[in-house]
Enzyme design. Structure first.
Site, short mmCIF file in Angstrom:
data_model
loop_
_atom_site.label_atom_id
_atom_site.label_comp_id
_atom_site.label_asym_id
_atom_site.label_seq_id
_atom_site.Cartn_x
_atom_site.Cartn_y
_atom_site.Cartn_z
N ASP A 231 2.92 1.12 3.76
CA ASP A 231 2.58 0.98 5.03
C ASP A 231 2.66 -0.29 5.48
O ASP A 231 1.27 -1.55 4.70
CB ASP A 231 0.61 1.24 4.86
N ASP B 263 0.70 5.12 0.34
CA ASP B 263 -0.76 6.19 -0.05
C ASP B 263 0.76 7.13 -0.42
O ASP B 263 1.29 7.65 0.58
CB ASP B 263 -1.02 6.05 1.67
N ASP C 125 1.00 -0.94 -0.08
CA ASP C 125 -0.15 -0.08 0.03
C ASP C 125 1.11 1.23 0.13
O ASP C 125 2.11 1.39 0.91
CB ASP C 125 -0.55 0.66 1.36
#
Lengths: 440, 328
Positions: B277, B102, B100
């Site tokens: 993450d 972001d 992930d």
């Protein structure tokens, strides 16, 4: 030529030796061949009869004793165990290996202190044996055993077990398109055109060479040892009564493993660590940071998953990892006084210092704190609920780095430990030691 | 309405309903979800307070279609895990390997914006591309899907050999591909020790670390604050960025000074932990935003990206209702 079973007891040769053993009761019989081999091993000290194994059970115990003494005894005498490096001992050594593994399986099971010691001792013994062999024998054994364990193109995922148990780390491996690069030819084929002005052979030797192969071999055999203990344990659960010979050996294994606690010690680190009030000076940097309050994201993980297990174990059961015995909070704190007067206040204060204060927007998280100490999902800590959830053990440093990377600001001590709790114990001992030195 | 006010604003309940009734099509859900729908857990956030409607299962795509059309949730999610009994999250079979990225959490952001913007979203795209290169080149992974999540990207890997790996191995993969530790620089052979800096080794982990470090240094800006890097060191690193563009690492290190260089790369290694993450990657039972669903907080479509080189979220992932806000 040295037998592969000298290094790998799981090899076909090793299994054949076990098949030929016959009656298990013979392991207690005085073994003239074994004694003869031991006393004729190069550099072997034969002045003390105690140093000489007389039967296979003796040999099994000596095998583990070698590891424990080498690790803990500053006056370790290599000459008392020279026979362990003698390749001719293989046919006895393999039996001793299986006796130890099975005894540990039936009495202590996998994930026990004994199981770990067994795997580690096997790894260390292999390492020492390889180091004693001639270069030719060493290379031959390495390629034969690795060749039988890793067949064809080896994918890095083949080492999943070793990566999972962190016996091997990914950065130590060289990979190309999913394949583990171990051979020099493969290395040259994969990377030669990238190695401008560099000697491909030299680069191979430095980054891979025999040391990575030996590392993989060593860790694979250690893993196989652990897996074997697990398998035997599972089988033993279905049987009614384990063999008394194995149970008796298991008791002697315990004595060997307990010896360093009685005999050596290391500024107290091998001594039992009793529950004692907090010494916040000894907390690691990550814990101090959480106690100061978390300013941004990750408040829940920091307070619930990280701080609660750390503080509860640091206060009540600091040597959980060394003793490896599962306890409940009430085993150490029967009236829950330390929990209510010392542990919870520290956790709540840290939660209050978060921005925003954790319980302001998430009051339900108090329940999770109770749950992580084993008291179920209830708003109050009560003994009747103990055991409904598990008392979480503190996160290791690797997990902290993944879950809460902003907390990890390592200092010099951090480099030597793998868990914030170990940091705390180490610092406590240092503080105690320096206080005692001053008093002296 | 001003251009920038139109984008990245929360969607109203009416806009959500319009999206699911007029624009969304169940066929937009990628095959990797539809082919395994009965093995996955679904989760929904109806009020914008987090996905608290969980443990949902759908026996067919049509039932999922009806649910989304009717409920028009604030957010929709599906598990990365495949279960025998998804309603109870029981009987775990395997999980996608997920990364992930972001945009708002990228450790060194050129833009310095408060939320997300074109600049940091583009950085997130670049990071995903480099992670894919490592997963493919080093780890031999091929079955990868990139999803624009609304505020960044999800990289979802389906190669069978990694889907059964446990959290610990996944954690190691994360640390490897993001360059989370400084590689050793001393190598021993025959009793001799040789010094080899990471940038002199064009393969393996040292190469990955060199790439991530280069990316970080080239994106340093005056306003960025990094632990253990003082203003002078930051300034010197920025001043010598051009040297690194030509991969002249030895000269760069010389300009910075050997001790300060070690400090710089150590800090960058620690910052790299924020590139993805990691909690998402190691969580075998995570739920991830459902591709094709609406990210209502920013009014963006979560969607599969077929060609990441050409993907522009502000062109391709903006729902029609956002453009129509102008005429209000």
């Amino acid at each position: 030529m040295v037998s592969v079973a000298f290094i790998n007891p799981f090899s076909e040769e090793g299994r054949q030796i076990v098949r030929e053993l016959g009656d298990l009761n013979s392991v207690y019989e005085e073994n003239g061949d074994l004694i003869d081999l031991v006393i004729h091993s190069r550099s072997q000290d034969i002045s003390d009869d105690e140093s000489i194994p007389h039967n296979l059970i003796d040999l099994a115990i000596k095998r583990l004793e070698w590891y424990i003494k080498k690790k803990n005894n500053p006056d370790f005498d290599y000459k008392k165990y020279s026979y362990l490096y003698n390749p001719k001992i293989t046919r006895f050594d393999v039996i001793a290996f299986y006796l130890l593994s099975q005894a540990i399986s039936v009495k202590f099971g996998p994930n026990s202190r004994e199981s770990r010691a067994m795997a580690e001792s096997q790894g260390k013994l292999m390492e020492s044996r390889l180091g004693e062999l001639s270069l030719r024998d060493r290379k031959h054994l390495l390629s034969t055993i690795l060749g039988s364990l890793l067949i064809g193109d080896v994918k890095w995922t083949t080492l999943g077990d070793l990566l999972s148990s962190r016996k091997i780390r990914l950065p130590d491996l060289v990979m190309s398109h999913g394949n583990l690069i171990l051979d020099e030819e493969e290395f040259a084929e994969s990377f030669q055109d990238k190695l401008e002005n560099r000697d491909s052979h030299k680069m191979y030797e430095l980054l891979i060479g025999d040391h990575i192969k030996e590392l993989i071999l060593n860790k694979m055999i250690m893993q196989k040892t652990e897996n074997y203990i697990t398998d035997v344990y599972k089988k033993s659960q279905r049987k009614v009564e384990p063999n008394p010979i194995l149970l008796d050996l298991a008791d002697r294994i315990s004595e060997v493993l307990n010896e360093p606690i009685i005999s050596y010690g290391y500024r107290g680190t091998e001594k039992k660590m009793e529950a004692s009030p907090f010494d916040t000076e000894a907390f690691p940097p990550c814990v101090k940071m959480v106690l100061d309050g978390i300013k941004s994201g990750g408040r829940n993980d920091a307070i619930i998953l990280f701080l609660t297990p750390f503080l509860s174990y640091a206060r009540l059961y600091p040597d959980v990892f060394r003793r490896n015995i599962t306890l409940k909070v009430s085993d150490v704190d029967p009236q829950l006084e330390a929990v209510e007067k010392e542990i919870l206040p520290l956790i709540y204060e840290a939660a209050e210092r978060c921005t925003p204060p954790l319980f302001e927007d998430q009051p339900q998280e108090k329940v999770n704190i109770n749950a992580k100490m084993g008291f179920g999902m209830h708003s109050e800590i009560e003994l009747k609920h103990e055991g409904e959830t598990t008392w979480y053990t503190p996160m290791g440093c690797e997990k902290v780095k993944l879950h809460l990377p902003s907390l990890c600001k390592p200092d010099e001590i951090c480099k030597k430990i793998g868990n914030p709790l170990s940091y705390y114990i180490r610092r406590l001992n240092d503080i105690k030691y320096s206080k005692n030195s001053k008093t002296d | 309405m001003e251009e920038k006010e139109r984008f990245l604003q929360p969607a109203s309940p009416e806009e959500r309903r319009r999206y699911y009734r007029e624009e969304w099509n169940v066929k937009d859900i990628p095959d990797f979800i539809s082919n395994s729908i009965i093995q996955r857990e679904f989760g929904f956030d109806h009020m914008g307070r987090g996905p608290n409607d969980r443990y949902r299962v759908f026996r067919s795509m049509d039932l999922l279609r009806k649910f989304l059309r009717y409920r028009a949730p604030f957010a929709a999610y599906s598990s990365v895990a495949f279960y025998k009994k998804p309603r109870r999250r029981d009987g775990w079979i395997k999980s996608e390997l997920v990364f992930d990225v972001d945009a708002k959490d990228i450790p060194i952001r050129e833009c310095g914006c408060a939320g997300v913007c074109e600049i940091c979203l583009n950085q997130a795209r670049e990071i995903v591309c480099s992670l894919m290169d490592t997963l493919k080149g080093d780890m031999g992974l091929k079955d990868m899907h990139v999803i624009y999540s609304g505020r960044g990207y999800h990289l979802r890997v389906f190669d069978e050999e990694v889907m059964e790996l446990d959290s610990d191995v996944r954690g190691q993969i994360v640390q490897y591909i993001i360059g989370a530790e400084v590689p050793k620089n001393e190598y021993a052979q025959d009793g001799m020790t040789y010094k080899l800096e990471h940038f002199t080794i064009p393969f393996g982990y040292p190469k990955v670390f060199t790439q991530r470090t280069k990316y970080a240094i080239l994106h340093l800006k005056d306003h960025i604050q990094i632990d253990d890097i003082n203003k002078k060191l930051l300034k010197d690193a920025i001043k010598n960025q051009d040297i690194l563009r030509e991969d002249k690492w030895g000269i760069f290190k010389g300009k910075i000074g050997p001790q300060r260089y070690q400090r710089l790369i150590k800090s960058i290694a620690s910052l790299n932990m924020g590139l993805v993450d990691a909690k998402v990657s190691i969580d075998l039972k995570r739920i991830l935003r459902l591709p094709s669903s609406l990210h209502s907080m920013v009014s963006m479509k979560c969607m599969e990206v077929k060609d990441i080189g050409k993907f522009d979220p502000f062109q391709d992932a903006v729902p029609k209702f956002v453009f129509e806000r102008k005429s209000k």
